[in-house]
Design a protein around this motif. Structure first.
Motif, PDB file in Angstrom:
ATOM      1  N   LYS A  42       0.831  -1.206   0.000  1.00 18.85           N
ATOM      2  CA  LYS A  42       0.000   0.000   0.000  1.00 18.85           C
ATOM      3  C   LYS A  42       0.871   1.263   0.000  1.00 18.85           C
ATOM      4  O   LYS A  42       0.582   2.221  -0.711  1.00 18.85           O
ATOM      5  N   ILE A  43       1.940   1.242   0.758  1.00 18.92           N
ATOM      6  CA  ILE A  43       2.855   2.392   0.816  1.00 18.92           C
ATOM      7  C   ILE A  43       3.553   2.574  -0.526  1.00 18.92           C
ATOM      8  O   ILE A  43       3.695   3.707  -1.010  1.00 18.92           O
ATOM      9  N   ILE A  44       3.982   1.490  -1.130  1.00 22.22           N
ATOM     10  CA  ILE A  44       4.665   1.564  -2.423  1.00 22.22           C
ATOM     11  C   ILE A  44       3.703   2.075  -3.494  1.00 22.22           C
ATOM     12  O   ILE A  44       4.065   2.917  -4.316  1.00 22.22           O
ATOM     13  N   ARG A  45       2.464   1.594  -3.472  1.00 19.06           N
ATOM     14  CA  ARG A  45       1.470   2.067  -4.453  1.00 19.06           C
ATOM     15  C   ARG A  45       1.234   3.574  -4.328  1.00 19.06           C
ATOM     16  O   ARG A  45       1.216   4.287  -5.324  1.00 19.06           O
ATOM     17  N   SER A  46       1.033   4.047  -3.107  1.00 22.24           N
ATOM     18  CA  SER A  46       0.761   5.478  -2.919  1.00 22.24           C
ATOM     19  C   SER A  46       1.980   6.323  -3.298  1.00 22.24           C
ATOM     20  O   SER A  46       1.826   7.421  -3.846  1.00 22.24           O
ATOM     21  N   TYR A  47       3.178   5.823  -3.048  1.00 24.88           N
ATOM     22  CA  TYR A  47       4.378   6.562  -3.442  1.00 24.88           C
ATOM     23  C   TYR A  47       4.483   6.651  -4.967  1.00 24.88           C
ATOM     24  O   TYR A  47       4.829   7.706  -5.501  1.00 24.88           O
ATOM     25  N   LEU A  48       4.196   5.570  -5.661  1.00 24.76           N
ATOM     26  CA  LEU A  48       4.285   5.580  -7.126  1.00 24.76           C
ATOM     27  C   LEU A  48       3.248   6.510  -7.744  1.00 24.76           C
ATOM     28  O   LEU A  48       3.522   7.173  -8.749  1.00 24.76           O
ATOM     29  N   ILE A  49       2.057   6.581  -7.163  1.00 22.92           N
ATOM     30  CA  ILE A  49       1.040   7.509  -7.679  1.00 22.92           C
ATOM     31  C   ILE A  49       1.486   8.945  -7.447  1.00 22.92           C
ATOM     32  O   ILE A  49       1.426   9.786  -8.352  1.00 22.92           O
ATOM     33  N   LYS A  50       1.946   9.227  -6.241  1.00 19.44           N
ATOM     34  CA  LYS A  50       2.301  10.597  -5.876  1.00 19.44           C
ATOM     35  C   LYS A  50       3.538  11.098  -6.628  1.00 19.44           C
ATOM     36  O   LYS A  50       3.547  12.228  -7.110  1.00 19.44           O
ATOM     37  N   SER A  51       4.557  10.288  -6.759  1.00 19.69           N
ATOM     38  CA  SER A  51       5.820  10.754  -7.321  1.00 19.69           C
ATOM     39  C   SER A  51       5.976  10.519  -8.816  1.00 19.69           C
ATOM     40  O   SER A  51       6.679  11.261  -9.491  1.00 19.69           O
ATOM     41  N   GLU A  55      -0.411   4.598 -11.421  1.00 24.67           N
ATOM     42  CA  GLU A  55      -1.442   3.961 -10.601  1.00 24.67           C
ATOM     43  C   GLU A  55      -1.386   2.464 -10.882  1.00 24.67           C
ATOM     44  O   GLU A  55      -1.719   2.009 -11.971  1.00 24.67           O
ATOM     45  N   ILE A  56      -0.949   1.704  -9.898  1.00 27.18           N
ATOM     46  CA  ILE A  56      -0.768   0.266 -10.051  1.00 27.18           C
ATOM     47  C   ILE A  56      -2.119  -0.429  -9.958  1.00 27.18           C
ATOM     48  O   ILE A  56      -2.816  -0.305  -8.967  1.00 27.18           O
ATOM     49  N   ASN A  57      -2.481  -1.167 -11.005  1.00 25.62           N
ATOM     50  CA  ASN A  57      -3.720  -1.940 -10.997  1.00 25.62           C
ATOM     51  C   ASN A  57      -3.478  -3.336 -10.430  1.00 25.62           C
ATOM     52  O   ASN A  57      -4.186  -3.776  -9.532  1.00 25.62           O
ATOM     53  N   THR A  58      -2.505  -4.044 -10.986  1.00 22.79           N
ATOM     54  CA  THR A  58      -2.154  -5.376 -10.483  1.00 22.79           C
ATOM     55  C   THR A  58      -0.639  -5.483 -10.422  1.00 22.79           C
ATOM     56  O   THR A  58       0.077  -4.855 -11.198  1.00 22.79           O
ATOM     57  N   LEU A  59      -0.187  -6.307  -9.486  1.00 18.51           N
ATOM     58  CA  LEU A  59       1.245  -6.563  -9.385  1.00 18.51           C
ATOM     59  C   LEU A  59       1.477  -7.964  -8.876  1.00 18.51           C
ATOM     60  O   LEU A  59       0.614  -8.576  -8.263  1.00 18.51           O
ATOM     61  N   GLY A  60       2.668  -8.466  -9.152  1.00 16.01           N
ATOM     62  CA  GLY A  60       3.031  -9.817  -8.745  1.00 16.01           C
ATOM     63  C   GLY A  60       3.830  -9.806  -7.457  1.00 16.01           C
ATOM     64  O   GLY A  60       3.501  -9.099  -6.509  1.00 16.01           O
ATOM     65  N   ASP A  61       4.909 -10.563  -7.442  1.00 14.38           N
ATOM     66  CA  ASP A  61       5.738 -10.694  -6.251  1.00 14.38           C
ATOM     67  C   ASP A  61       6.580  -9.444  -6.035  1.00 14.38           C
ATOM     68  O   ASP A  61       7.030  -8.801  -6.975  1.00 14.38           O
ATOM     69  N   ILE A  62       6.821  -9.138  -4.746  1.00 10.40           N
ATOM     70  CA  ILE A  62       7.684  -8.033  -4.369  1.00 10.40           C
ATOM     71  C   ILE A  62       8.894  -8.627  -3.651  1.00 10.40           C
ATOM     72  O   ILE A  62       8.746  -9.337  -2.662  1.00 10.40           O
ATOM     73  N   GLU A  63      10.090  -8.324  -4.182  1.00 13.70           N
ATOM     74  CA  GLU A  63      11.325  -8.849  -3.602  1.00 13.70           C
ATOM     75  C   GLU A  63      12.307  -7.718  -3.369  1.00 13.70           C
ATOM     76  O   GLU A  63      12.314  -6.727  -4.095  1.00 13.70           O
ATOM     77  N   PHE A  64      13.142  -7.887  -2.353  1.00 15.30           N
ATOM     78  CA  PHE A  64      14.233  -6.951  -2.107  1.00 15.30           C
ATOM     79  C   PHE A  64      15.537  -7.634  -2.473  1.00 15.30           C
ATOM     80  O   PHE A  64      15.776  -8.778  -2.092  1.00 15.30           O
ATOM     81  N   LYS A  65      16.367  -6.939  -3.235  1.00 11.79           N
ATOM     82  CA  LYS A  65      17.684  -7.448  -3.578  1.00 11.79           C
ATOM     83  C   LYS A  65      18.706  -6.399  -3.165  1.00 11.79           C
ATOM     84  O   LYS A  65      18.560  -5.224  -3.504  1.00 11.79           O
ATOM     85  N   VAL A  77       3.586  -6.094 -13.512  1.00 10.05           N
ATOM     86  CA  VAL A  77       2.917  -4.861 -13.101  1.00 10.05           C
ATOM     87  C   VAL A  77       2.046  -4.341 -14.239  1.00 10.05           C
ATOM     88  O   VAL A  77       2.507  -4.170 -15.359  1.00 10.05           O
ATOM     89  N   ASN A  78       0.778  -4.088 -13.935  1.00 10.09           N
ATOM     90  CA  ASN A  78      -0.137  -3.395 -14.845  1.00 10.09           C
ATOM     91  C   ASN A  78      -0.477  -2.064 -14.201  1.00 10.09           C
ATOM     92  O   ASN A  78      -0.929  -2.030 -13.053  1.00 10.09           O
ATOM     93  N   SER A  79      -0.265  -0.975 -14.943  1.00  7.27           N
ATOM     94  CA  SER A  79      -0.465   0.337 -14.344  1.00  7.27           C
ATOM     95  C   SER A  79      -1.026   1.327 -15.347  1.00  7.27           C
ATOM     96  O   SER A  79      -0.978   1.110 -16.558  1.00  7.27           O
ATOM     97  N   ASN A  80      -1.565   2.415 -14.813  1.00  2.00           N
ATOM     98  CA  ASN A  80      -2.009   3.552 -15.606  1.00  2.00           C
ATOM     99  C   ASN A  80      -1.034   4.690 -15.362  1.00  2.00           C
ATOM    100  O   ASN A  80      -0.618   4.910 -14.223  1.00  2.00           O
TER     101      ASN A  80
END
Length: 168
Positions: A42-51, A55-65, A77-80
C-alpha cells in the motif's frame, strides 16, 4: 623506534575500525532481504502515484535485492500513467530506494525507478501528453525494452520495439 611503534599501533587500531564498519554495512544491506515487502504494498502504491503518476492496478511478487545496489523488484505490473487511457504493462518494476528508506517506510523515497520489458499501447493523440509528463517528472524514470504500439482508434499505425527511454 618509539615513533614507529606509535604509528603501527595507530594502523592496527584502524584495522579493527574498518572490520566493524564493514560488518555493520553488510548487515545493514542484507537484513532487509528477510523482510516481507508485500505488507508494504500500500505504501509503495501510494508513493508511485504521488511521485511518478503510476497507478498500479495489479502486481506480482515483491522482492528486495541488496546487491549490487539495494532495490525493490516487483514482477508483473499493470499500471495507468496519469490517465486511465495510458496503460503500461511491465514484466518488472524496479525501485531504487534511498538507503534510509529501506527501513523507514513512513518516509519512503526512491532515487529512480526502472520499468523493464514494458508494453505501451497508446493512441497517437496521447503521445505528446505521455512524453511531456515523463520529461517533466522530478524523479528519474527509466524504460528498458519498451514496446510502443501507436494506434488510431483500433488501427495500429506504428510498432516501436525495444526502446530504452530515460528522463534524465
Amino acid at each position: 623506534n618509539s615513533r614507529f611503534s606509535n604509528f603501527f599501533k595507530f594502523i592496527f587500531f584502524f584495522r579493527y575500525f574498518f572490520i566493524i564498519f564493514f560488518v555493520a554495512l553488510t548487515l545493514f544491506l542484507l537484513i532487509p532481504n528477510f523482510f516481507d515487502f508485500s505488507k508494504k504494498e500500500k505504501i509503495i502504491r501510494s508513493y508511485l502515484i504521488k511521485s511518478f503518476g503510476l497507478e498500479i492496478n495489479t502486481l506480482g511478487d515483491i522482492e528486495f535485492k541488496s546487491l549490487p545496489l539495494p532495490r525493490i523488484e516487483i514482477s508483473k505490473v499493470n499500471s495507468n500513467f496519469y490517465a486511465n487511457d495510458i496503460k503500461i504493462k511491465s514484466e518488472k518494476l524496479i525501485l531504487f530506494p534511498k538507503l534510509l528508506s529501506i527501513y523507514n517506510f513512513k518516509k519512503f523515497e526512491a532515487n529512480k525507478i526502472r520499468l523493464e520489458d514494458s508494453d505501451l499501447p497508446i493512441n497517437f493523440t496521447r503521445i505528446n501528453f505521455f512524453i511531456e509528463k515523463t520529461l517533466k517528472l522530478n524523479k528519474k524514470i527509466n524504460f528498458y525494452n519498451l514496446n510502443i504500439k501507436i494506434k488510431d482508434k483500433a488501427i495500429s499505425i506504428i510498432d516501436l520495439k525495444k526502446i530504452n527511454f530515460k528522463n534524465f
